[in-house]
Design a protein around this motif. Structure first.
Motif, short mmCIF file in Angstrom:
data_model
loop_
_atom_site.label_atom_id
_atom_site.label_comp_id
_atom_site.label_asym_id
_atom_site.label_seq_id
_atom_site.Cartn_x
_atom_site.Cartn_y
_atom_site.Cartn_z
N TYR A 114 0.85 -1.20 0.00
CA TYR A 114 0.00 0.00 0.00
C TYR A 114 0.88 1.25 0.00
O TYR A 114 1.94 1.25 0.62
CB TYR A 114 -0.89 0.04 1.25
N THR A 115 0.43 2.32 -0.67
CA THR A 115 1.20 3.56 -0.66
C THR A 115 0.97 4.34 0.62
O THR A 115 1.87 5.05 1.06
CB THR A 115 0.83 4.47 -1.84
N THR A 116 -0.19 4.22 1.20
CA THR A 116 -0.49 4.90 2.46
C THR A 116 -1.01 3.87 3.45
O THR A 116 -1.88 3.05 3.11
CB THR A 116 -1.55 6.01 2.26
N ILE A 117 -0.45 3.90 4.65
CA ILE A 117 -0.89 3.00 5.70
C ILE A 117 -1.39 3.83 6.88
O ILE A 117 -1.10 5.02 6.97
CB ILE A 117 0.21 2.01 6.12
N ARG A 118 -2.13 3.19 7.77
CA ARG A 118 -2.73 3.95 8.87
C ARG A 118 -2.75 3.13 10.15
O ARG A 118 -2.57 1.92 10.12
CB ARG A 118 -4.15 4.40 8.49
N LEU A 119 -2.97 3.84 11.22
CA LEU A 119 -3.22 3.22 12.51
C LEU A 119 -4.07 4.18 13.31
O LEU A 119 -4.18 5.36 12.97
CB LEU A 119 -1.93 2.86 13.24
N GLU A 120 -4.72 3.67 14.34
CA GLU A 120 -5.50 4.50 15.24
C GLU A 120 -4.95 4.37 16.64
O GLU A 120 -4.43 3.31 17.00
CB GLU A 120 -6.98 4.07 15.25
N SER A 121 -5.08 5.44 17.40
CA SER A 121 -4.62 5.44 18.78
C SER A 121 -5.64 6.23 19.60
O SER A 121 -6.31 7.12 19.07
CB SER A 121 -3.24 6.10 18.86
N PHE A 122 -5.73 5.91 20.87
CA PHE A 122 -6.60 6.71 21.73
C PHE A 122 -6.02 8.11 21.83
O PHE A 122 -4.81 8.29 22.03
CB PHE A 122 -6.69 6.09 23.13
N ALA A 123 -6.88 9.12 21.71
CA ALA A 123 -6.43 10.51 21.74
C ALA A 123 -5.68 10.83 23.03
O ALA A 123 -4.72 11.61 23.02
CB ALA A 123 -7.62 11.45 21.57
N ASP A 124 -6.08 10.23 24.13
CA ASP A 124 -5.45 10.53 25.42
C ASP A 124 -4.25 9.64 25.75
O ASP A 124 -3.67 9.76 26.83
CB ASP A 124 -6.49 10.43 26.54
N ASN A 125 -3.87 8.76 24.83
CA ASN A 125 -2.71 7.89 25.05
C ASN A 125 -1.46 8.65 24.59
O ASN A 125 -0.88 8.36 23.55
CB ASN A 125 -2.87 6.57 24.31
N THR A 126 -1.07 9.61 25.40
CA THR A 126 0.01 10.52 24.99
C THR A 126 1.34 9.81 24.76
O THR A 126 2.09 10.21 23.87
CB THR A 126 0.19 11.66 26.01
#
Length: 160
Positions: A114-126
């Motif tokens: 893939y040319t672009t990959i992603r991930l998600e994280s909790f906003a407050d998980n600094t």
């Protein structure tokens, strides 16, 4: 004992790894998520079996990679399409470069497809968010919805 046994190994997970992966996920969530999700939410999540089911479903689909050291699983990643769905390192092994190693492996694996990959994280998980940003991930959209707010991170293949 050879020095190779002291080097971390990343390999595809097998069905025999399920219990170790589930225990590692519960232990990591218990140790690291309370600070930003709270005790009640963490206890409810672990107690519901959702974490165990998530690991099992992805293991059956073939998207789990184990990070082992001296034969013991100390981390894992779940890859789902162009997304790093989950990545965990045993809390006793944080801040040793192992997360960077596992993330780099996941990036390399996905960026070949893939040319672009992603991930998600909790906003407050600094701490996790700082880690992703230090590894060159770009902060994307804020994802509001049911449950805690998450943020998306993206990384694009370089065209050198």
């Amino acid at each position: 004992m050879s020095t190779e046994q002291h080097l971390p190994v990343i390999r595809p997970a097998t069905g025999a790894d399920l219990d170790d992966l589930q225990v590692l996920a519960r232990r990591t969530i218990d140790a690291r998520y309370r600070a930003f999700l709270g005790d009640e939410a963490v206890d409810r999540f672990i107690g519901s079996g959702a974490s165990d089911a998530h690991v099992k479903n992805h293991l059956e689909a073939g998207g789990v990679r184990c990070l082992s050291l001296e034969g013991r699983i100390i981390g894992f990643s779940i890859l789902d399409g162009s997304t790093i769905d989950l990545m965990m390192i045993d809390p006793d092994h944080h801040r040793r470069g192992l997360g960077r190693l596992l993330l780099g492996h996941a990036e390399e694996t996905l960026l070949t497809r893939y040319t672009t990959i992603r991930l998600e994280s909790f906003a407050d998980n600094t701490s996790a968010n700082s880690f992703y940003e230090a590894c060159g991930w770009r902060h994307g959209d804020r994802l509001e919805g049911e449950g805690p707010t998450k943020v998306e991170y993206v990384k694009t293949a370089r065209s050198d």
